[in-house]
Design a protein around this motif. Structure first.
Motif, PDB file in Angstrom:
ATOM      1  N   ARG A 200      45.132  52.311  35.388  1.00 46.05           N
ATOM      2  CA  ARG A 200      45.211  51.310  36.450  1.00 46.05           C
ATOM      3  C   ARG A 200      43.954  51.311  37.298  1.00 46.05           C
ATOM      4  O   ARG A 200      43.480  50.264  37.733  1.00 46.05           O
ATOM      5  N   TYR A 201      43.407  52.498  37.530  1.00 44.93           N
ATOM      6  CA  TYR A 201      42.159  52.581  38.286  1.00 44.93           C
ATOM      7  C   TYR A 201      40.966  52.133  37.446  1.00 44.93           C
ATOM      8  O   TYR A 201      40.080  51.410  37.907  1.00 44.93           O
ATOM      9  N   VAL A 202      40.923  52.573  36.187  1.00 46.40           N
ATOM     10  CA  VAL A 202      39.762  52.311  35.344  1.00 46.40           C
ATOM     11  C   VAL A 202      39.647  50.827  34.990  1.00 46.40           C
ATOM     12  O   VAL A 202      38.544  50.329  34.756  1.00 46.40           O
ATOM     13  N   LYS A 203      40.762  50.109  34.966  1.00 43.66           N
ATOM     14  CA  LYS A 203      40.685  48.694  34.593  1.00 43.66           C
ATOM     15  C   LYS A 203      39.822  47.913  35.579  1.00 43.66           C
ATOM     16  O   LYS A 203      39.181  46.915  35.205  1.00 43.66           O
ATOM     17  N   TRP A 204      39.775  48.364  36.839  1.00 43.80           N
ATOM     18  CA  TRP A 204      38.910  47.694  37.805  1.00 43.80           C
ATOM     19  C   TRP A 204      37.441  47.981  37.504  1.00 43.80           C
ATOM     20  O   TRP A 204      36.580  47.130  37.727  1.00 43.80           O
ATOM     21  N   VAL A 205      37.162  49.163  37.008  1.00 37.97           N
ATOM     22  CA  VAL A 205      35.794  49.483  36.596  1.00 37.97           C
ATOM     23  C   VAL A 205      35.390  48.628  35.398  1.00 37.97           C
ATOM     24  O   VAL A 205      34.266  48.118  35.331  1.00 37.97           O
ATOM     25  N   LEU A 206      36.309  48.455  34.456  1.00 38.00           N
ATOM     26  CA  LEU A 206      36.030  47.604  33.306  1.00 38.00           C
ATOM     27  C   LEU A 206      35.784  46.165  33.739  1.00 38.00           C
ATOM     28  O   LEU A 206      34.940  45.466  33.161  1.00 38.00           O
ATOM     29  N   ALA A 207      36.508  45.720  34.759  1.00 33.76           N
ATOM     30  CA  ALA A 207      36.298  44.362  35.260  1.00 33.76           C
ATOM     31  C   ALA A 207      34.900  44.203  35.846  1.00 33.76           C
ATOM     32  O   ALA A 207      34.221  43.197  35.617  1.00 33.76           O
ATOM     33  N   VAL A 208      34.444  45.202  36.594  1.00 28.76           N
ATOM     34  CA  VAL A 208      33.098  45.150  37.178  1.00 28.76           C
ATOM     35  C   VAL A 208      32.039  45.208  36.091  1.00 28.76           C
ATOM     36  O   VAL A 208      31.058  44.449  36.116  1.00 28.76           O
ATOM     37  N   LEU A 209      32.227  46.089  35.106  1.00 26.98           N
ATOM     38  CA  LEU A 209      31.256  46.200  34.026  1.00 26.98           C
ATOM     39  C   LEU A 209      31.214  44.925  33.185  1.00 26.98           C
ATOM     40  O   LEU A 209      30.143  44.515  32.725  1.00 26.98           O
ATOM     41  N   SER A 210      32.367  44.303  32.975  1.00 26.09           N
ATOM     42  CA  SER A 210      32.404  43.034  32.228  1.00 26.09           C
ATOM     43  C   SER A 210      31.610  41.960  32.953  1.00 26.09           C
ATOM     44  O   SER A 210      30.877  41.178  32.330  1.00 26.09           O
ATOM     45  N   LEU A 211      31.739  41.918  34.265  1.00 25.38           N
ATOM     46  CA  LEU A 211      30.984  40.942  35.048  1.00 25.38           C
ATOM     47  C   LEU A 211      29.485  41.217  34.949  1.00 25.38           C
ATOM     48  O   LEU A 211      28.681  40.289  34.765  1.00 25.38           O
TER      49      LEU A 211
END
Length: 343
Positions: A200-211
């Motif tokens: 749940r925490y890491v998915k936000w990191v993936l969202a930032v990296l995707s951007l």
């Protein structure tokens, strides 16, 4: 017409798959560099075995804490030791002499044989449930096999582990074999819950990296799809890898009318659709036939492309596509090409 749309799906799936793999690779690099998995595990163990300290819970409460407090401010991992586990497990100390990490040290003594150092701290990021239950049994039997006395010491030391083990002990009807299996089942469930919290925490990191990947490569998914639809040779260069049939070669040969067809086809195949579309990145790398690779800075053209509103819907499409992740696009690619997964 159906073949055209199949080729379009194939081209988009390949592009989004490779970009998603890049995002996953960057995420893995950050996680490994900061030892997030290991620190997450030991933060949970400290909360469970010794409880919160004066600064509160060891587990991060916000996404920001995962990449600020946990990696840099409060390292929950025990100090690394290259010594083997002692012949006999230690005992829970008297509450008056109890340190903040008393129980966590006892546990680490039992599992440190599978450890190796990482900047002076343990690098253990996963403890198998079976190994954890054996470690608990070793601690319990250190009290002359009296689990009741072990639980009493945990209670006196205000260890949160007491409540969990007390429930397992009562459920096992004070049978040591069933108690060990119960501890293993309980810890396995806790690791699954911790894994969900971590994701749940890491998915936000993936969202930032995707951007960041979308913007750095200025990958316009709509522009890419239009190019695949309008340019037959361009589309064939994507599908030629999987098909490599005479039709694909004919498309490429038609584009090279008046030129050496072998040289033209070779040149076109050496610059597949993905490489051509990523040529608008902030930094581009080319591999000439002779000499080494060359790196080119595209700062001016990259910024103009980034600030062009007509590209923004395509950027949004790419960003949303990357949020689905590499496993999703691999499944799409497998279904389009008919590749069967290995059993």
């Amino acid at each position: 017409m159906l073949s055209v749309y199949v080729d379009l799906a194939l081209g988009l799936a390949v592009s989004f798959l490779l970009l998603s793999l890049l995002v996953s690779g960057l995420n893995e690099a950050v996680v490994r560099l900061l030892s997030i998995r290991s620190k997450f595990l030991w933060a949970y163990l400290r909360d469970t075995l010794d409880g919160a300290d004066l600064n509160g819970s060891w587990l991060p409460a916000r996404v920001r804490d995962v990449f600020t407090r946990l990696p840099f401010l409060r390292d929950p991992r025990p100090r690394y030791s290259d010594l083997p586990a002692p012949p006999e497990a230690g005992v829970v100390p008297d509450p008056r002499a109890k340190a903040d990490d008393a129980v966590i040290k006892l546990l680490y003594e039992r599992v440190r044989e599978i450890d190796h150092a990482k900047r002076g701290r343990t690098s253990i990021a996963d403890i198998p449930p079976g190994r954890f239950s054996v470690a608990v049994m070793e601690l319990a039997t250190s009290e002359d096999g009296d689990v009741e006395r072990f639980l009493a010491k945990l209670k006196a030391a205000d260890s949160p582990l007491y409540g969990h083990l007390k429930g397992v002990w009562e459920t096992a009807q004070r049978d040591l074999g069933r108690f060990r299996q119960g501890v293993e089942t309980w810890f396995d469930g806790e690791m699954q819950r911790l894994s969900l919290l971590y994701k749940r925490y890491v998915k936000w990191v993936l969202a930032v990296l995707s951007l960041l990947v979308t913007l750095v490569f200025t990958m316009d998914g709509l522009e890419y799809a239009k190019t695949l639809l309008r340019d037959n040779a361009f589309r064939a260069s994507v599908t030629a890898v999987s098909e490599a049939g005479p039709d694909a070669y004919s498309e490429l040969k038609a584009q090279c009318a008046g030129a050496d067809p072998v040289h033209c086809v070779t040149e076109t195949m050496s610059r597949p659709a993905l490489v051509r579309m990523l040529g608008q990145a902030l930094v581009s790398v080319s591999f000439p036939e002779q000499g080494g690779p060359s790196v080119e800075w595209n700062g001016s053209s990259w910024w103009n492309r980034l600030m062009t509103p007509s590209h923004w819907p395509g950027f949004l499409l790419t960003y949303v596509a990357l949020l689905f992740g590499a496993p999703f696009w691999w499944d799409v690619l497998r279904r389009v090409t008919g590749i069967r997964s290995r059993r």
